[in-house]
Write a protein that holds these residues in place. Sequence first.
Motif, PDB file in Angstrom:
ATOM      1  N   LYS A  33      43.467 -69.411  26.625  1.00 32.39           N
ATOM      2  CA  LYS A  33      43.270 -68.824  25.298  1.00 32.39           C
ATOM      3  C   LYS A  33      42.950 -67.339  25.388  1.00 32.39           C
ATOM      4  O   LYS A  33      43.445 -66.533  24.611  1.00 32.39           O
ATOM      5  CB  LYS A  33      42.134 -69.546  24.585  1.00 32.39           C
ATOM      6  N   ALA A  34      42.098 -66.975  26.332  1.00 34.23           N
ATOM      7  CA  ALA A  34      41.706 -65.570  26.452  1.00 34.23           C
ATOM      8  C   ALA A  34      41.037 -65.332  27.800  1.00 34.23           C
ATOM      9  O   ALA A  34      40.618 -66.263  28.474  1.00 34.23           O
ATOM     10  CB  ALA A  34      40.743 -65.198  25.329  1.00 34.23           C
TER      11      ALA A  34
ATOM     12  N   GLU B 259      41.995 -64.511  12.690  1.00 32.73           N
ATOM     13  CA  GLU B 259      42.227 -65.748  11.935  1.00 32.73           C
ATOM     14  C   GLU B 259      41.103 -66.750  12.149  1.00 32.73           C
ATOM     15  O   GLU B 259      40.697 -67.464  11.246  1.00 32.73           O
ATOM     16  CB  GLU B 259      43.576 -66.366  12.326  1.00 32.73           C
ATOM     17  N   GLU B 260      40.610 -66.779  13.396  1.00 34.02           N
ATOM     18  CA  GLU B 260      39.555 -67.737  13.703  1.00 34.02           C
ATOM     19  C   GLU B 260      38.263 -67.395  12.958  1.00 34.02           C
ATOM     20  O   GLU B 260      37.561 -68.271  12.471  1.00 34.02           O
ATOM     21  CB  GLU B 260      39.309 -67.732  15.215  1.00 34.02           C
TER      22      GLU B 260
ATOM     23  N   CYS C 250      35.570 -72.131  20.908  1.00 32.81           N
ATOM     24  CA  CYS C 250      35.329 -71.329  19.707  1.00 32.81           C
ATOM     25  C   CYS C 250      34.933 -69.904  20.088  1.00 32.81           C
ATOM     26  O   CYS C 250      33.927 -69.688  20.764  1.00 32.81           O
ATOM     27  CB  CYS C 250      34.232 -71.954  18.856  1.00 32.81           C
ATOM     28  N   ILE C 251      35.749 -68.954  19.664  1.00 35.89           N
ATOM     29  CA  ILE C 251      35.500 -67.554  20.014  1.00 35.89           C
ATOM     30  C   ILE C 251      34.284 -67.005  19.259  1.00 35.89           C
ATOM     31  O   ILE C 251      33.537 -66.178  19.781  1.00 35.89           O
ATOM     32  CB  ILE C 251      36.760 -66.702  19.729  1.00 35.89           C
TER      33      ILE C 251
ATOM     34  N   GLU D  89      42.054 -73.055  25.537  1.00 35.88           N
ATOM     35  CA  GLU D  89      42.234 -73.432  24.135  1.00 35.88           C
ATOM     36  C   GLU D  89      41.183 -74.472  23.767  1.00 35.88           C
ATOM     37  O   GLU D  89      40.820 -75.315  24.590  1.00 35.88           O
ATOM     38  CB  GLU D  89      43.626 -74.044  23.917  1.00 35.88           C
TER      39      GLU D  89
ATOM     40  N   LEU E 295      44.416 -61.247  25.742  1.00 34.52           N
ATOM     41  CA  LEU E 295      45.125 -62.467  25.358  1.00 34.52           C
ATOM     42  C   LEU E 295      46.076 -62.918  26.464  1.00 34.52           C
ATOM     43  O   LEU E 295      46.407 -62.133  27.352  1.00 34.52           O
ATOM     44  CB  LEU E 295      45.920 -62.190  24.072  1.00 34.52           C
TER      45      LEU E 295
ATOM     46  N   TYR F 157      37.100 -58.918  19.928  1.00 37.00           N
ATOM     47  CA  TYR F 157      37.181 -60.346  19.586  1.00 37.00           C
ATOM     48  C   TYR F 157      37.618 -60.484  18.131  1.00 37.00           C
ATOM     49  O   TYR F 157      38.453 -61.307  17.794  1.00 37.00           O
ATOM     50  CB  TYR F 157      35.836 -61.069  19.765  1.00 37.00           C
TER      51      TYR F 157
ATOM     52  N   LYS G 227      41.366 -59.458  17.800  1.00 37.64           N
ATOM     53  CA  LYS G 227      42.361 -60.343  18.397  1.00 37.64           C
ATOM     54  C   LYS G 227      42.258 -61.789  17.912  1.00 37.64           C
ATOM     55  O   LYS G 227      43.184 -62.571  18.087  1.00 37.64           O
ATOM     56  CB  LYS G 227      42.267 -60.265  19.919  1.00 37.64           C
ATOM     57  N   PHE G 228      41.141 -62.151  17.338  1.00 39.91           N
ATOM     58  CA  PHE G 228      40.988 -63.534  16.844  1.00 39.91           C
ATOM     59  C   PHE G 228      40.564 -63.542  15.380  1.00 39.91           C
ATOM     60  O   PHE G 228      39.770 -64.380  14.956  1.00 39.91           O
ATOM     61  CB  PHE G 228      39.997 -64.303  17.718  1.00 39.91           C
TER      62      PHE G 228
ATOM     63  N   ASP H 251      38.802 -68.412   9.415  1.00 35.54           N
ATOM     64  CA  ASP H 251      38.713 -69.869   9.270  1.00 35.54           C
ATOM     65  C   ASP H 251      37.272 -70.327   9.092  1.00 35.54           C
ATOM     66  O   ASP H 251      36.988 -71.237   8.314  1.00 35.54           O
ATOM     67  CB  ASP H 251      39.310 -70.566  10.492  1.00 35.54           C
TER      68      ASP H 251
END
Lengths: 218, 443
Positions: B285-286, B413-414, B331-332, B328, B298, B407, B410-411, B417
């Motif tokens: 994932k990272a 969307e997370e 949780c980032i 994957e 990434l 973070y 690059k993340f 969410d």
Amino acid sequence: MSLQISPEAKARIEAITGRYPNRQAALLPALHIVQTELGHLSTEAQALVAAQLGVPATLVREVVSFYEMFHEHPEGQFHFEVCTAFSCHLVGADALVDHCKKKLGIAVGHHTEDGVFSLMEAECLASCGSGPMMRVGDDYYEQLTTDGVDALIEKFRAIAPSLNGHHYEKAKDGTMHVGPVKGFMPKLLPPTPAPAPALATKQGDTTEATAPPSLAKA
Amino acid sequence: MVHYPPKERVFTKNWNTPNGHTLDVYKQSGGYEGAKKALSMDPGAIIKEVMDANIRGRGGAGFPVGRKWSFVPKDSPKPKYLCVNADESEPGTFKDRYIMERDPHMLIEGCIICCKAVDAHSCYIYIRGEFGLALQRMEAAVAEAYKAGILGNSVLGSGFKLDVVIHKGAGAYICGEETALLESLEGKKGQPRLKPPFPAVEGLFGCPTVINNVESIAGIPPIIVKGAEWWKSLSTTKAEGGTKLVGVSGHVARPGVYEVGGGLTVRQIIYDVAGGMRDPSRPLKAVIPGGSSCPIILPSEIDVSFDFDAMRSVGSVMGTGCPTIIEEGTCIVRFLRRTLRFYAHESCGQCTPCREGGDWLYKVLDRLENGQGRETDIALLENVASKIEGHTICAFGEAIAWPTRSYVKKFMEEFKDHVRLGRCPFGPLAIAPVAMAGDVATV
């Protein structure tokens, strides 16, 4: 003053001051020595160090409160420092802390009523390749599982009376433990069948095709 | 040609030899030959050799070691000092501890050479207080060296005087910052100093001081024995010569410390050296390249040479050279909260943006992770981080801002969410112990 530093400790501090151009530079080592002897650094103990080194008591207080390893209040004889930094976090440090809390019946930052155990969340202890892990005294217990922690607690409970109220630093013979809890090696993931022999992706790479021995046994 | 193990082992050659930490074993493997040679050399020639070898500081900043030494004024009437920074505490970094535990004499020999080069007669090795075994082994090694005439009034019979002192730290991340380390050594709180003056001119006790990382100093003896050209031949990148220690942690099949030739890509380190991901059903994932302060990269960015220069092309840094690998399903947001809790806790409190900002960021992340995040929180993270970066005395401000900003970027969307769902979409992380592989034998 009722509290005293032993003549041996005083002499050791005196010897250490000789290694630096001024006496204040010996403050950290001196505090380590006194804390080991007295268990924690009370205001009284801090004053004794200040007097011996000839530095202001406020400076000693400043330093004691700044550094994580100096304790102004007594901690448990077995002080659990569970590494919760991000590498250990990835392999379950949080769940391990929760287990310790439940097992010992205390919150982080507290000690058990009998004073045998205390629990702390530590920051990275540079054991990132063998987490989750914790430090107890000078020992490193790595690759921990809940079973491993239970076994340790039982072992420590058994030897606590022999410490005569002192904190556990290392075994009596001076040896230190670094590695997994003996007899409680976790079941680890099976090693990848054949380690990649040579590094691909590079043109003209002529590395030998045998697996390095240290990888084979992993 | 690059591969693991490297063409020649430099740092790890004695790591798995029984009693590899003792003087006898070290001498049998050619130990102290570099010091002997250096003691008969002109200081300028030593510095030139180290400069030519292109060895760069292994503590994170990557400043050329030889150049650092050359800044020490030669005509100063003050005493000069060497401080070895063994306060390894950047989360994810675990290499210096093994050097000190497994080959302490290598570090002592490096100290002798450096002190000869800059004409220092006192050397302080500032070791993190938590490192029980490293402290014990280093102290024993120094005692052995004094007894054998390797340290003291006449180092190896040369007439050159050198005292090495092991100084035990007391648990403060900031003391790994070079000027904070000096403050701490002087018996104060570890709060960084303003630069200039730089330590090379005004450092420990106000005197010219060289401060280097353990790995940087331990790499010096073989350079003196075998020469700069040999050292450079161990690496395929122009950015840096020699082999390096890479400590891979996180979700890989074989985490551990590995000695590799310079110039491997991040992909090679993950998949070829560390055995790939631990669970094939959970892809990469990272990657955090070299300690918690580095910007995250990434999976699409791992085909880059793992060196100080090339890592910039993907907007990150190599840092300490110890990558943390994330699979994957992790949780980032929670991961960043963990990182920020560390920085909020470890701020020395001297500069307001860092002292206050770190804690604010942690609180915002905490509510995001707990499902109480607000729409505006993501912009708030960026806003606060941008006001810490560049506004502090030391690089701690960057160490807070870089991970936060990268973070979030690059993340994104997370993070969104977490707000949209009003909860963390990921499950808890199970206890899954990992075994050390690589060049450190498992106990």
